[in-house]
Design an enzyme around this catalytic site. Structure first.
Site, mmCIF file in Angstrom:
data_model
loop_
_atom_site.group_PDB
_atom_site.id
_atom_site.type_symbol
_atom_site.label_atom_id
_atom_site.label_comp_id
_atom_site.label_asym_id
_atom_site.label_seq_id
_atom_site.Cartn_x
_atom_site.Cartn_y
_atom_site.Cartn_z
ATOM 1 N N SER A 141 0.860 -1.183 0.000
ATOM 2 C CA SER A 141 0.000 0.000 0.000
ATOM 3 C C SER A 141 0.887 1.220 0.000
ATOM 4 O O SER A 141 2.052 1.160 0.431
ATOM 5 C CB SER A 141 -0.891 0.004 1.250
ATOM 6 O OG SER A 141 -1.523 1.259 1.436
ATOM 7 N N TYR A 154 -1.802 0.001 10.630
ATOM 8 C CA TYR A 154 -1.796 -0.411 9.223
ATOM 9 C C TYR A 154 -0.524 0.086 8.538
ATOM 10 O O TYR A 154 0.117 -0.647 7.773
ATOM 11 C CB TYR A 154 -3.041 0.149 8.533
ATOM 12 C CG TYR A 154 -3.204 -0.283 7.099
ATOM 13 C CD1 TYR A 154 -3.391 -1.620 6.765
ATOM 14 C CD2 TYR A 154 -3.189 0.653 6.064
ATOM 15 C CE1 TYR A 154 -3.551 -2.019 5.447
ATOM 16 C CE2 TYR A 154 -3.355 0.269 4.744
ATOM 17 C CZ TYR A 154 -3.530 -1.069 4.439
ATOM 18 O OH TYR A 154 -3.690 -1.460 3.133
#
Length: 257
Positions: A141, A154
């Site tokens: 990501s 995250y």
């Protein structure tokens, strides 16, 4: 050509979103795709659609991943190789600050994003090497490249995945395996934001409110398929893919009436 003779790909987290779209894209590119996740009903429907094989798998459970490796050998032949592994299983939980974050949420994100990728990659690496042109794909990501507020757990997990991809590429130098990292930005994929907001669909919808054309799961899937089908000497080390409306994780165009 029989399924065993065709190039084989394994996609984790394939019961929906980017994983399911990637399985469809790889099947369209000629691979026999083994789709894995925890929701068997969805997997079986997808496998039937693409002519692939469904197998339940919790990537955080190492004995289960070991059993999957043994099943793969039995299903496709003890000497069979594997052309592509797409480590897609992952996800985000919560938007709390680092100071207020729940350590259990951090643990869960680390186990699925990082250790899950580690487990599956370790178990299937011998088959990727045996293929003579294996490709390991890690779906990271942009969160693994640039931190942002409210994403601590995250961000930390995806930074670890990014580091894993770079380290693995160094360690595999000389082996016939490519390591590809795809780092998507804003993707309006099934369930991702809902999970992050603990089932609050209204809050999840606000993430994309006013954003013209965020990425779709299919956009990312096409990127994965393109990267793995480059000639064997071409490695796409890191590919960041964002919608035009997102200049950075913290800078997104939103159109209001």
């Amino acid at each position: 050509m029989s399924d065993v003779e065709r190039k084989t790909a394994v996609v984790t987290g394939a019961s929906g979103g980017i994983g399911a779209a990637t399985a469809r894209a790889l099947a369209a590119a000629g691979y026999h795709v083994v789709v894995t996740a925890r929701r068997l009903d969805r997997l079986e429907a997808l496998a039937k659609e693409i002519g692939g094989t469904a197998r339940t798998l919790d990537v955080t459970d190492r004995p289960a991943v070991d059993a999957f490796g043994a099943w793969f050998a039995e299903e496709f032949g003890a000497s069979s190789s594997l052309s592509v592994l797409v480590n897609n299983a992952g996800g985000a939980i919560g938007t709390e600050t680092v100071a207020a974050g729940d350590p259990e949420d951090w643990r869960t994100m680390y186990e699925v994003n990082v250790l899950g990728t580690l487990h599956v990659t370790q178990v299937l690496m011998p088959r990727l090497i045996a293929s003579g042109d294996g490709v390991v794909v890690i779906l990271s990501s942009v969160a693994g490249l640039v931190p942002y507020e409210g994403g601590g757990g995250y961000v930390a997990a995806k930074h670890a995945e990014h580091s894993m991809a770079g380290t693995l590429r160094l360690e595999l130098l000389g082996e016939p395996v490519r390591v590809v990292e795809i780092a998507p930005g804003m993707v309006q994929s099934e369930g991702f934001a809902v999970t992050r907001f603990r089932g609050d669909e209204t809050a999840a919808a606000k993430v994309y409110a006013g954003v013209p054309d965020p990425l779709t799961s299919e956009d990312v899937a096409e990127t994965v398929a393109w990267a793995v089908t480059r000639p064997p000497h071409v490695n796409i080390d890191l590919l960041v893919v964002r919608p035009r409306a997102q200049a950075a994780a913290h800078k997104v165009l939103r159109i209001t009436e």
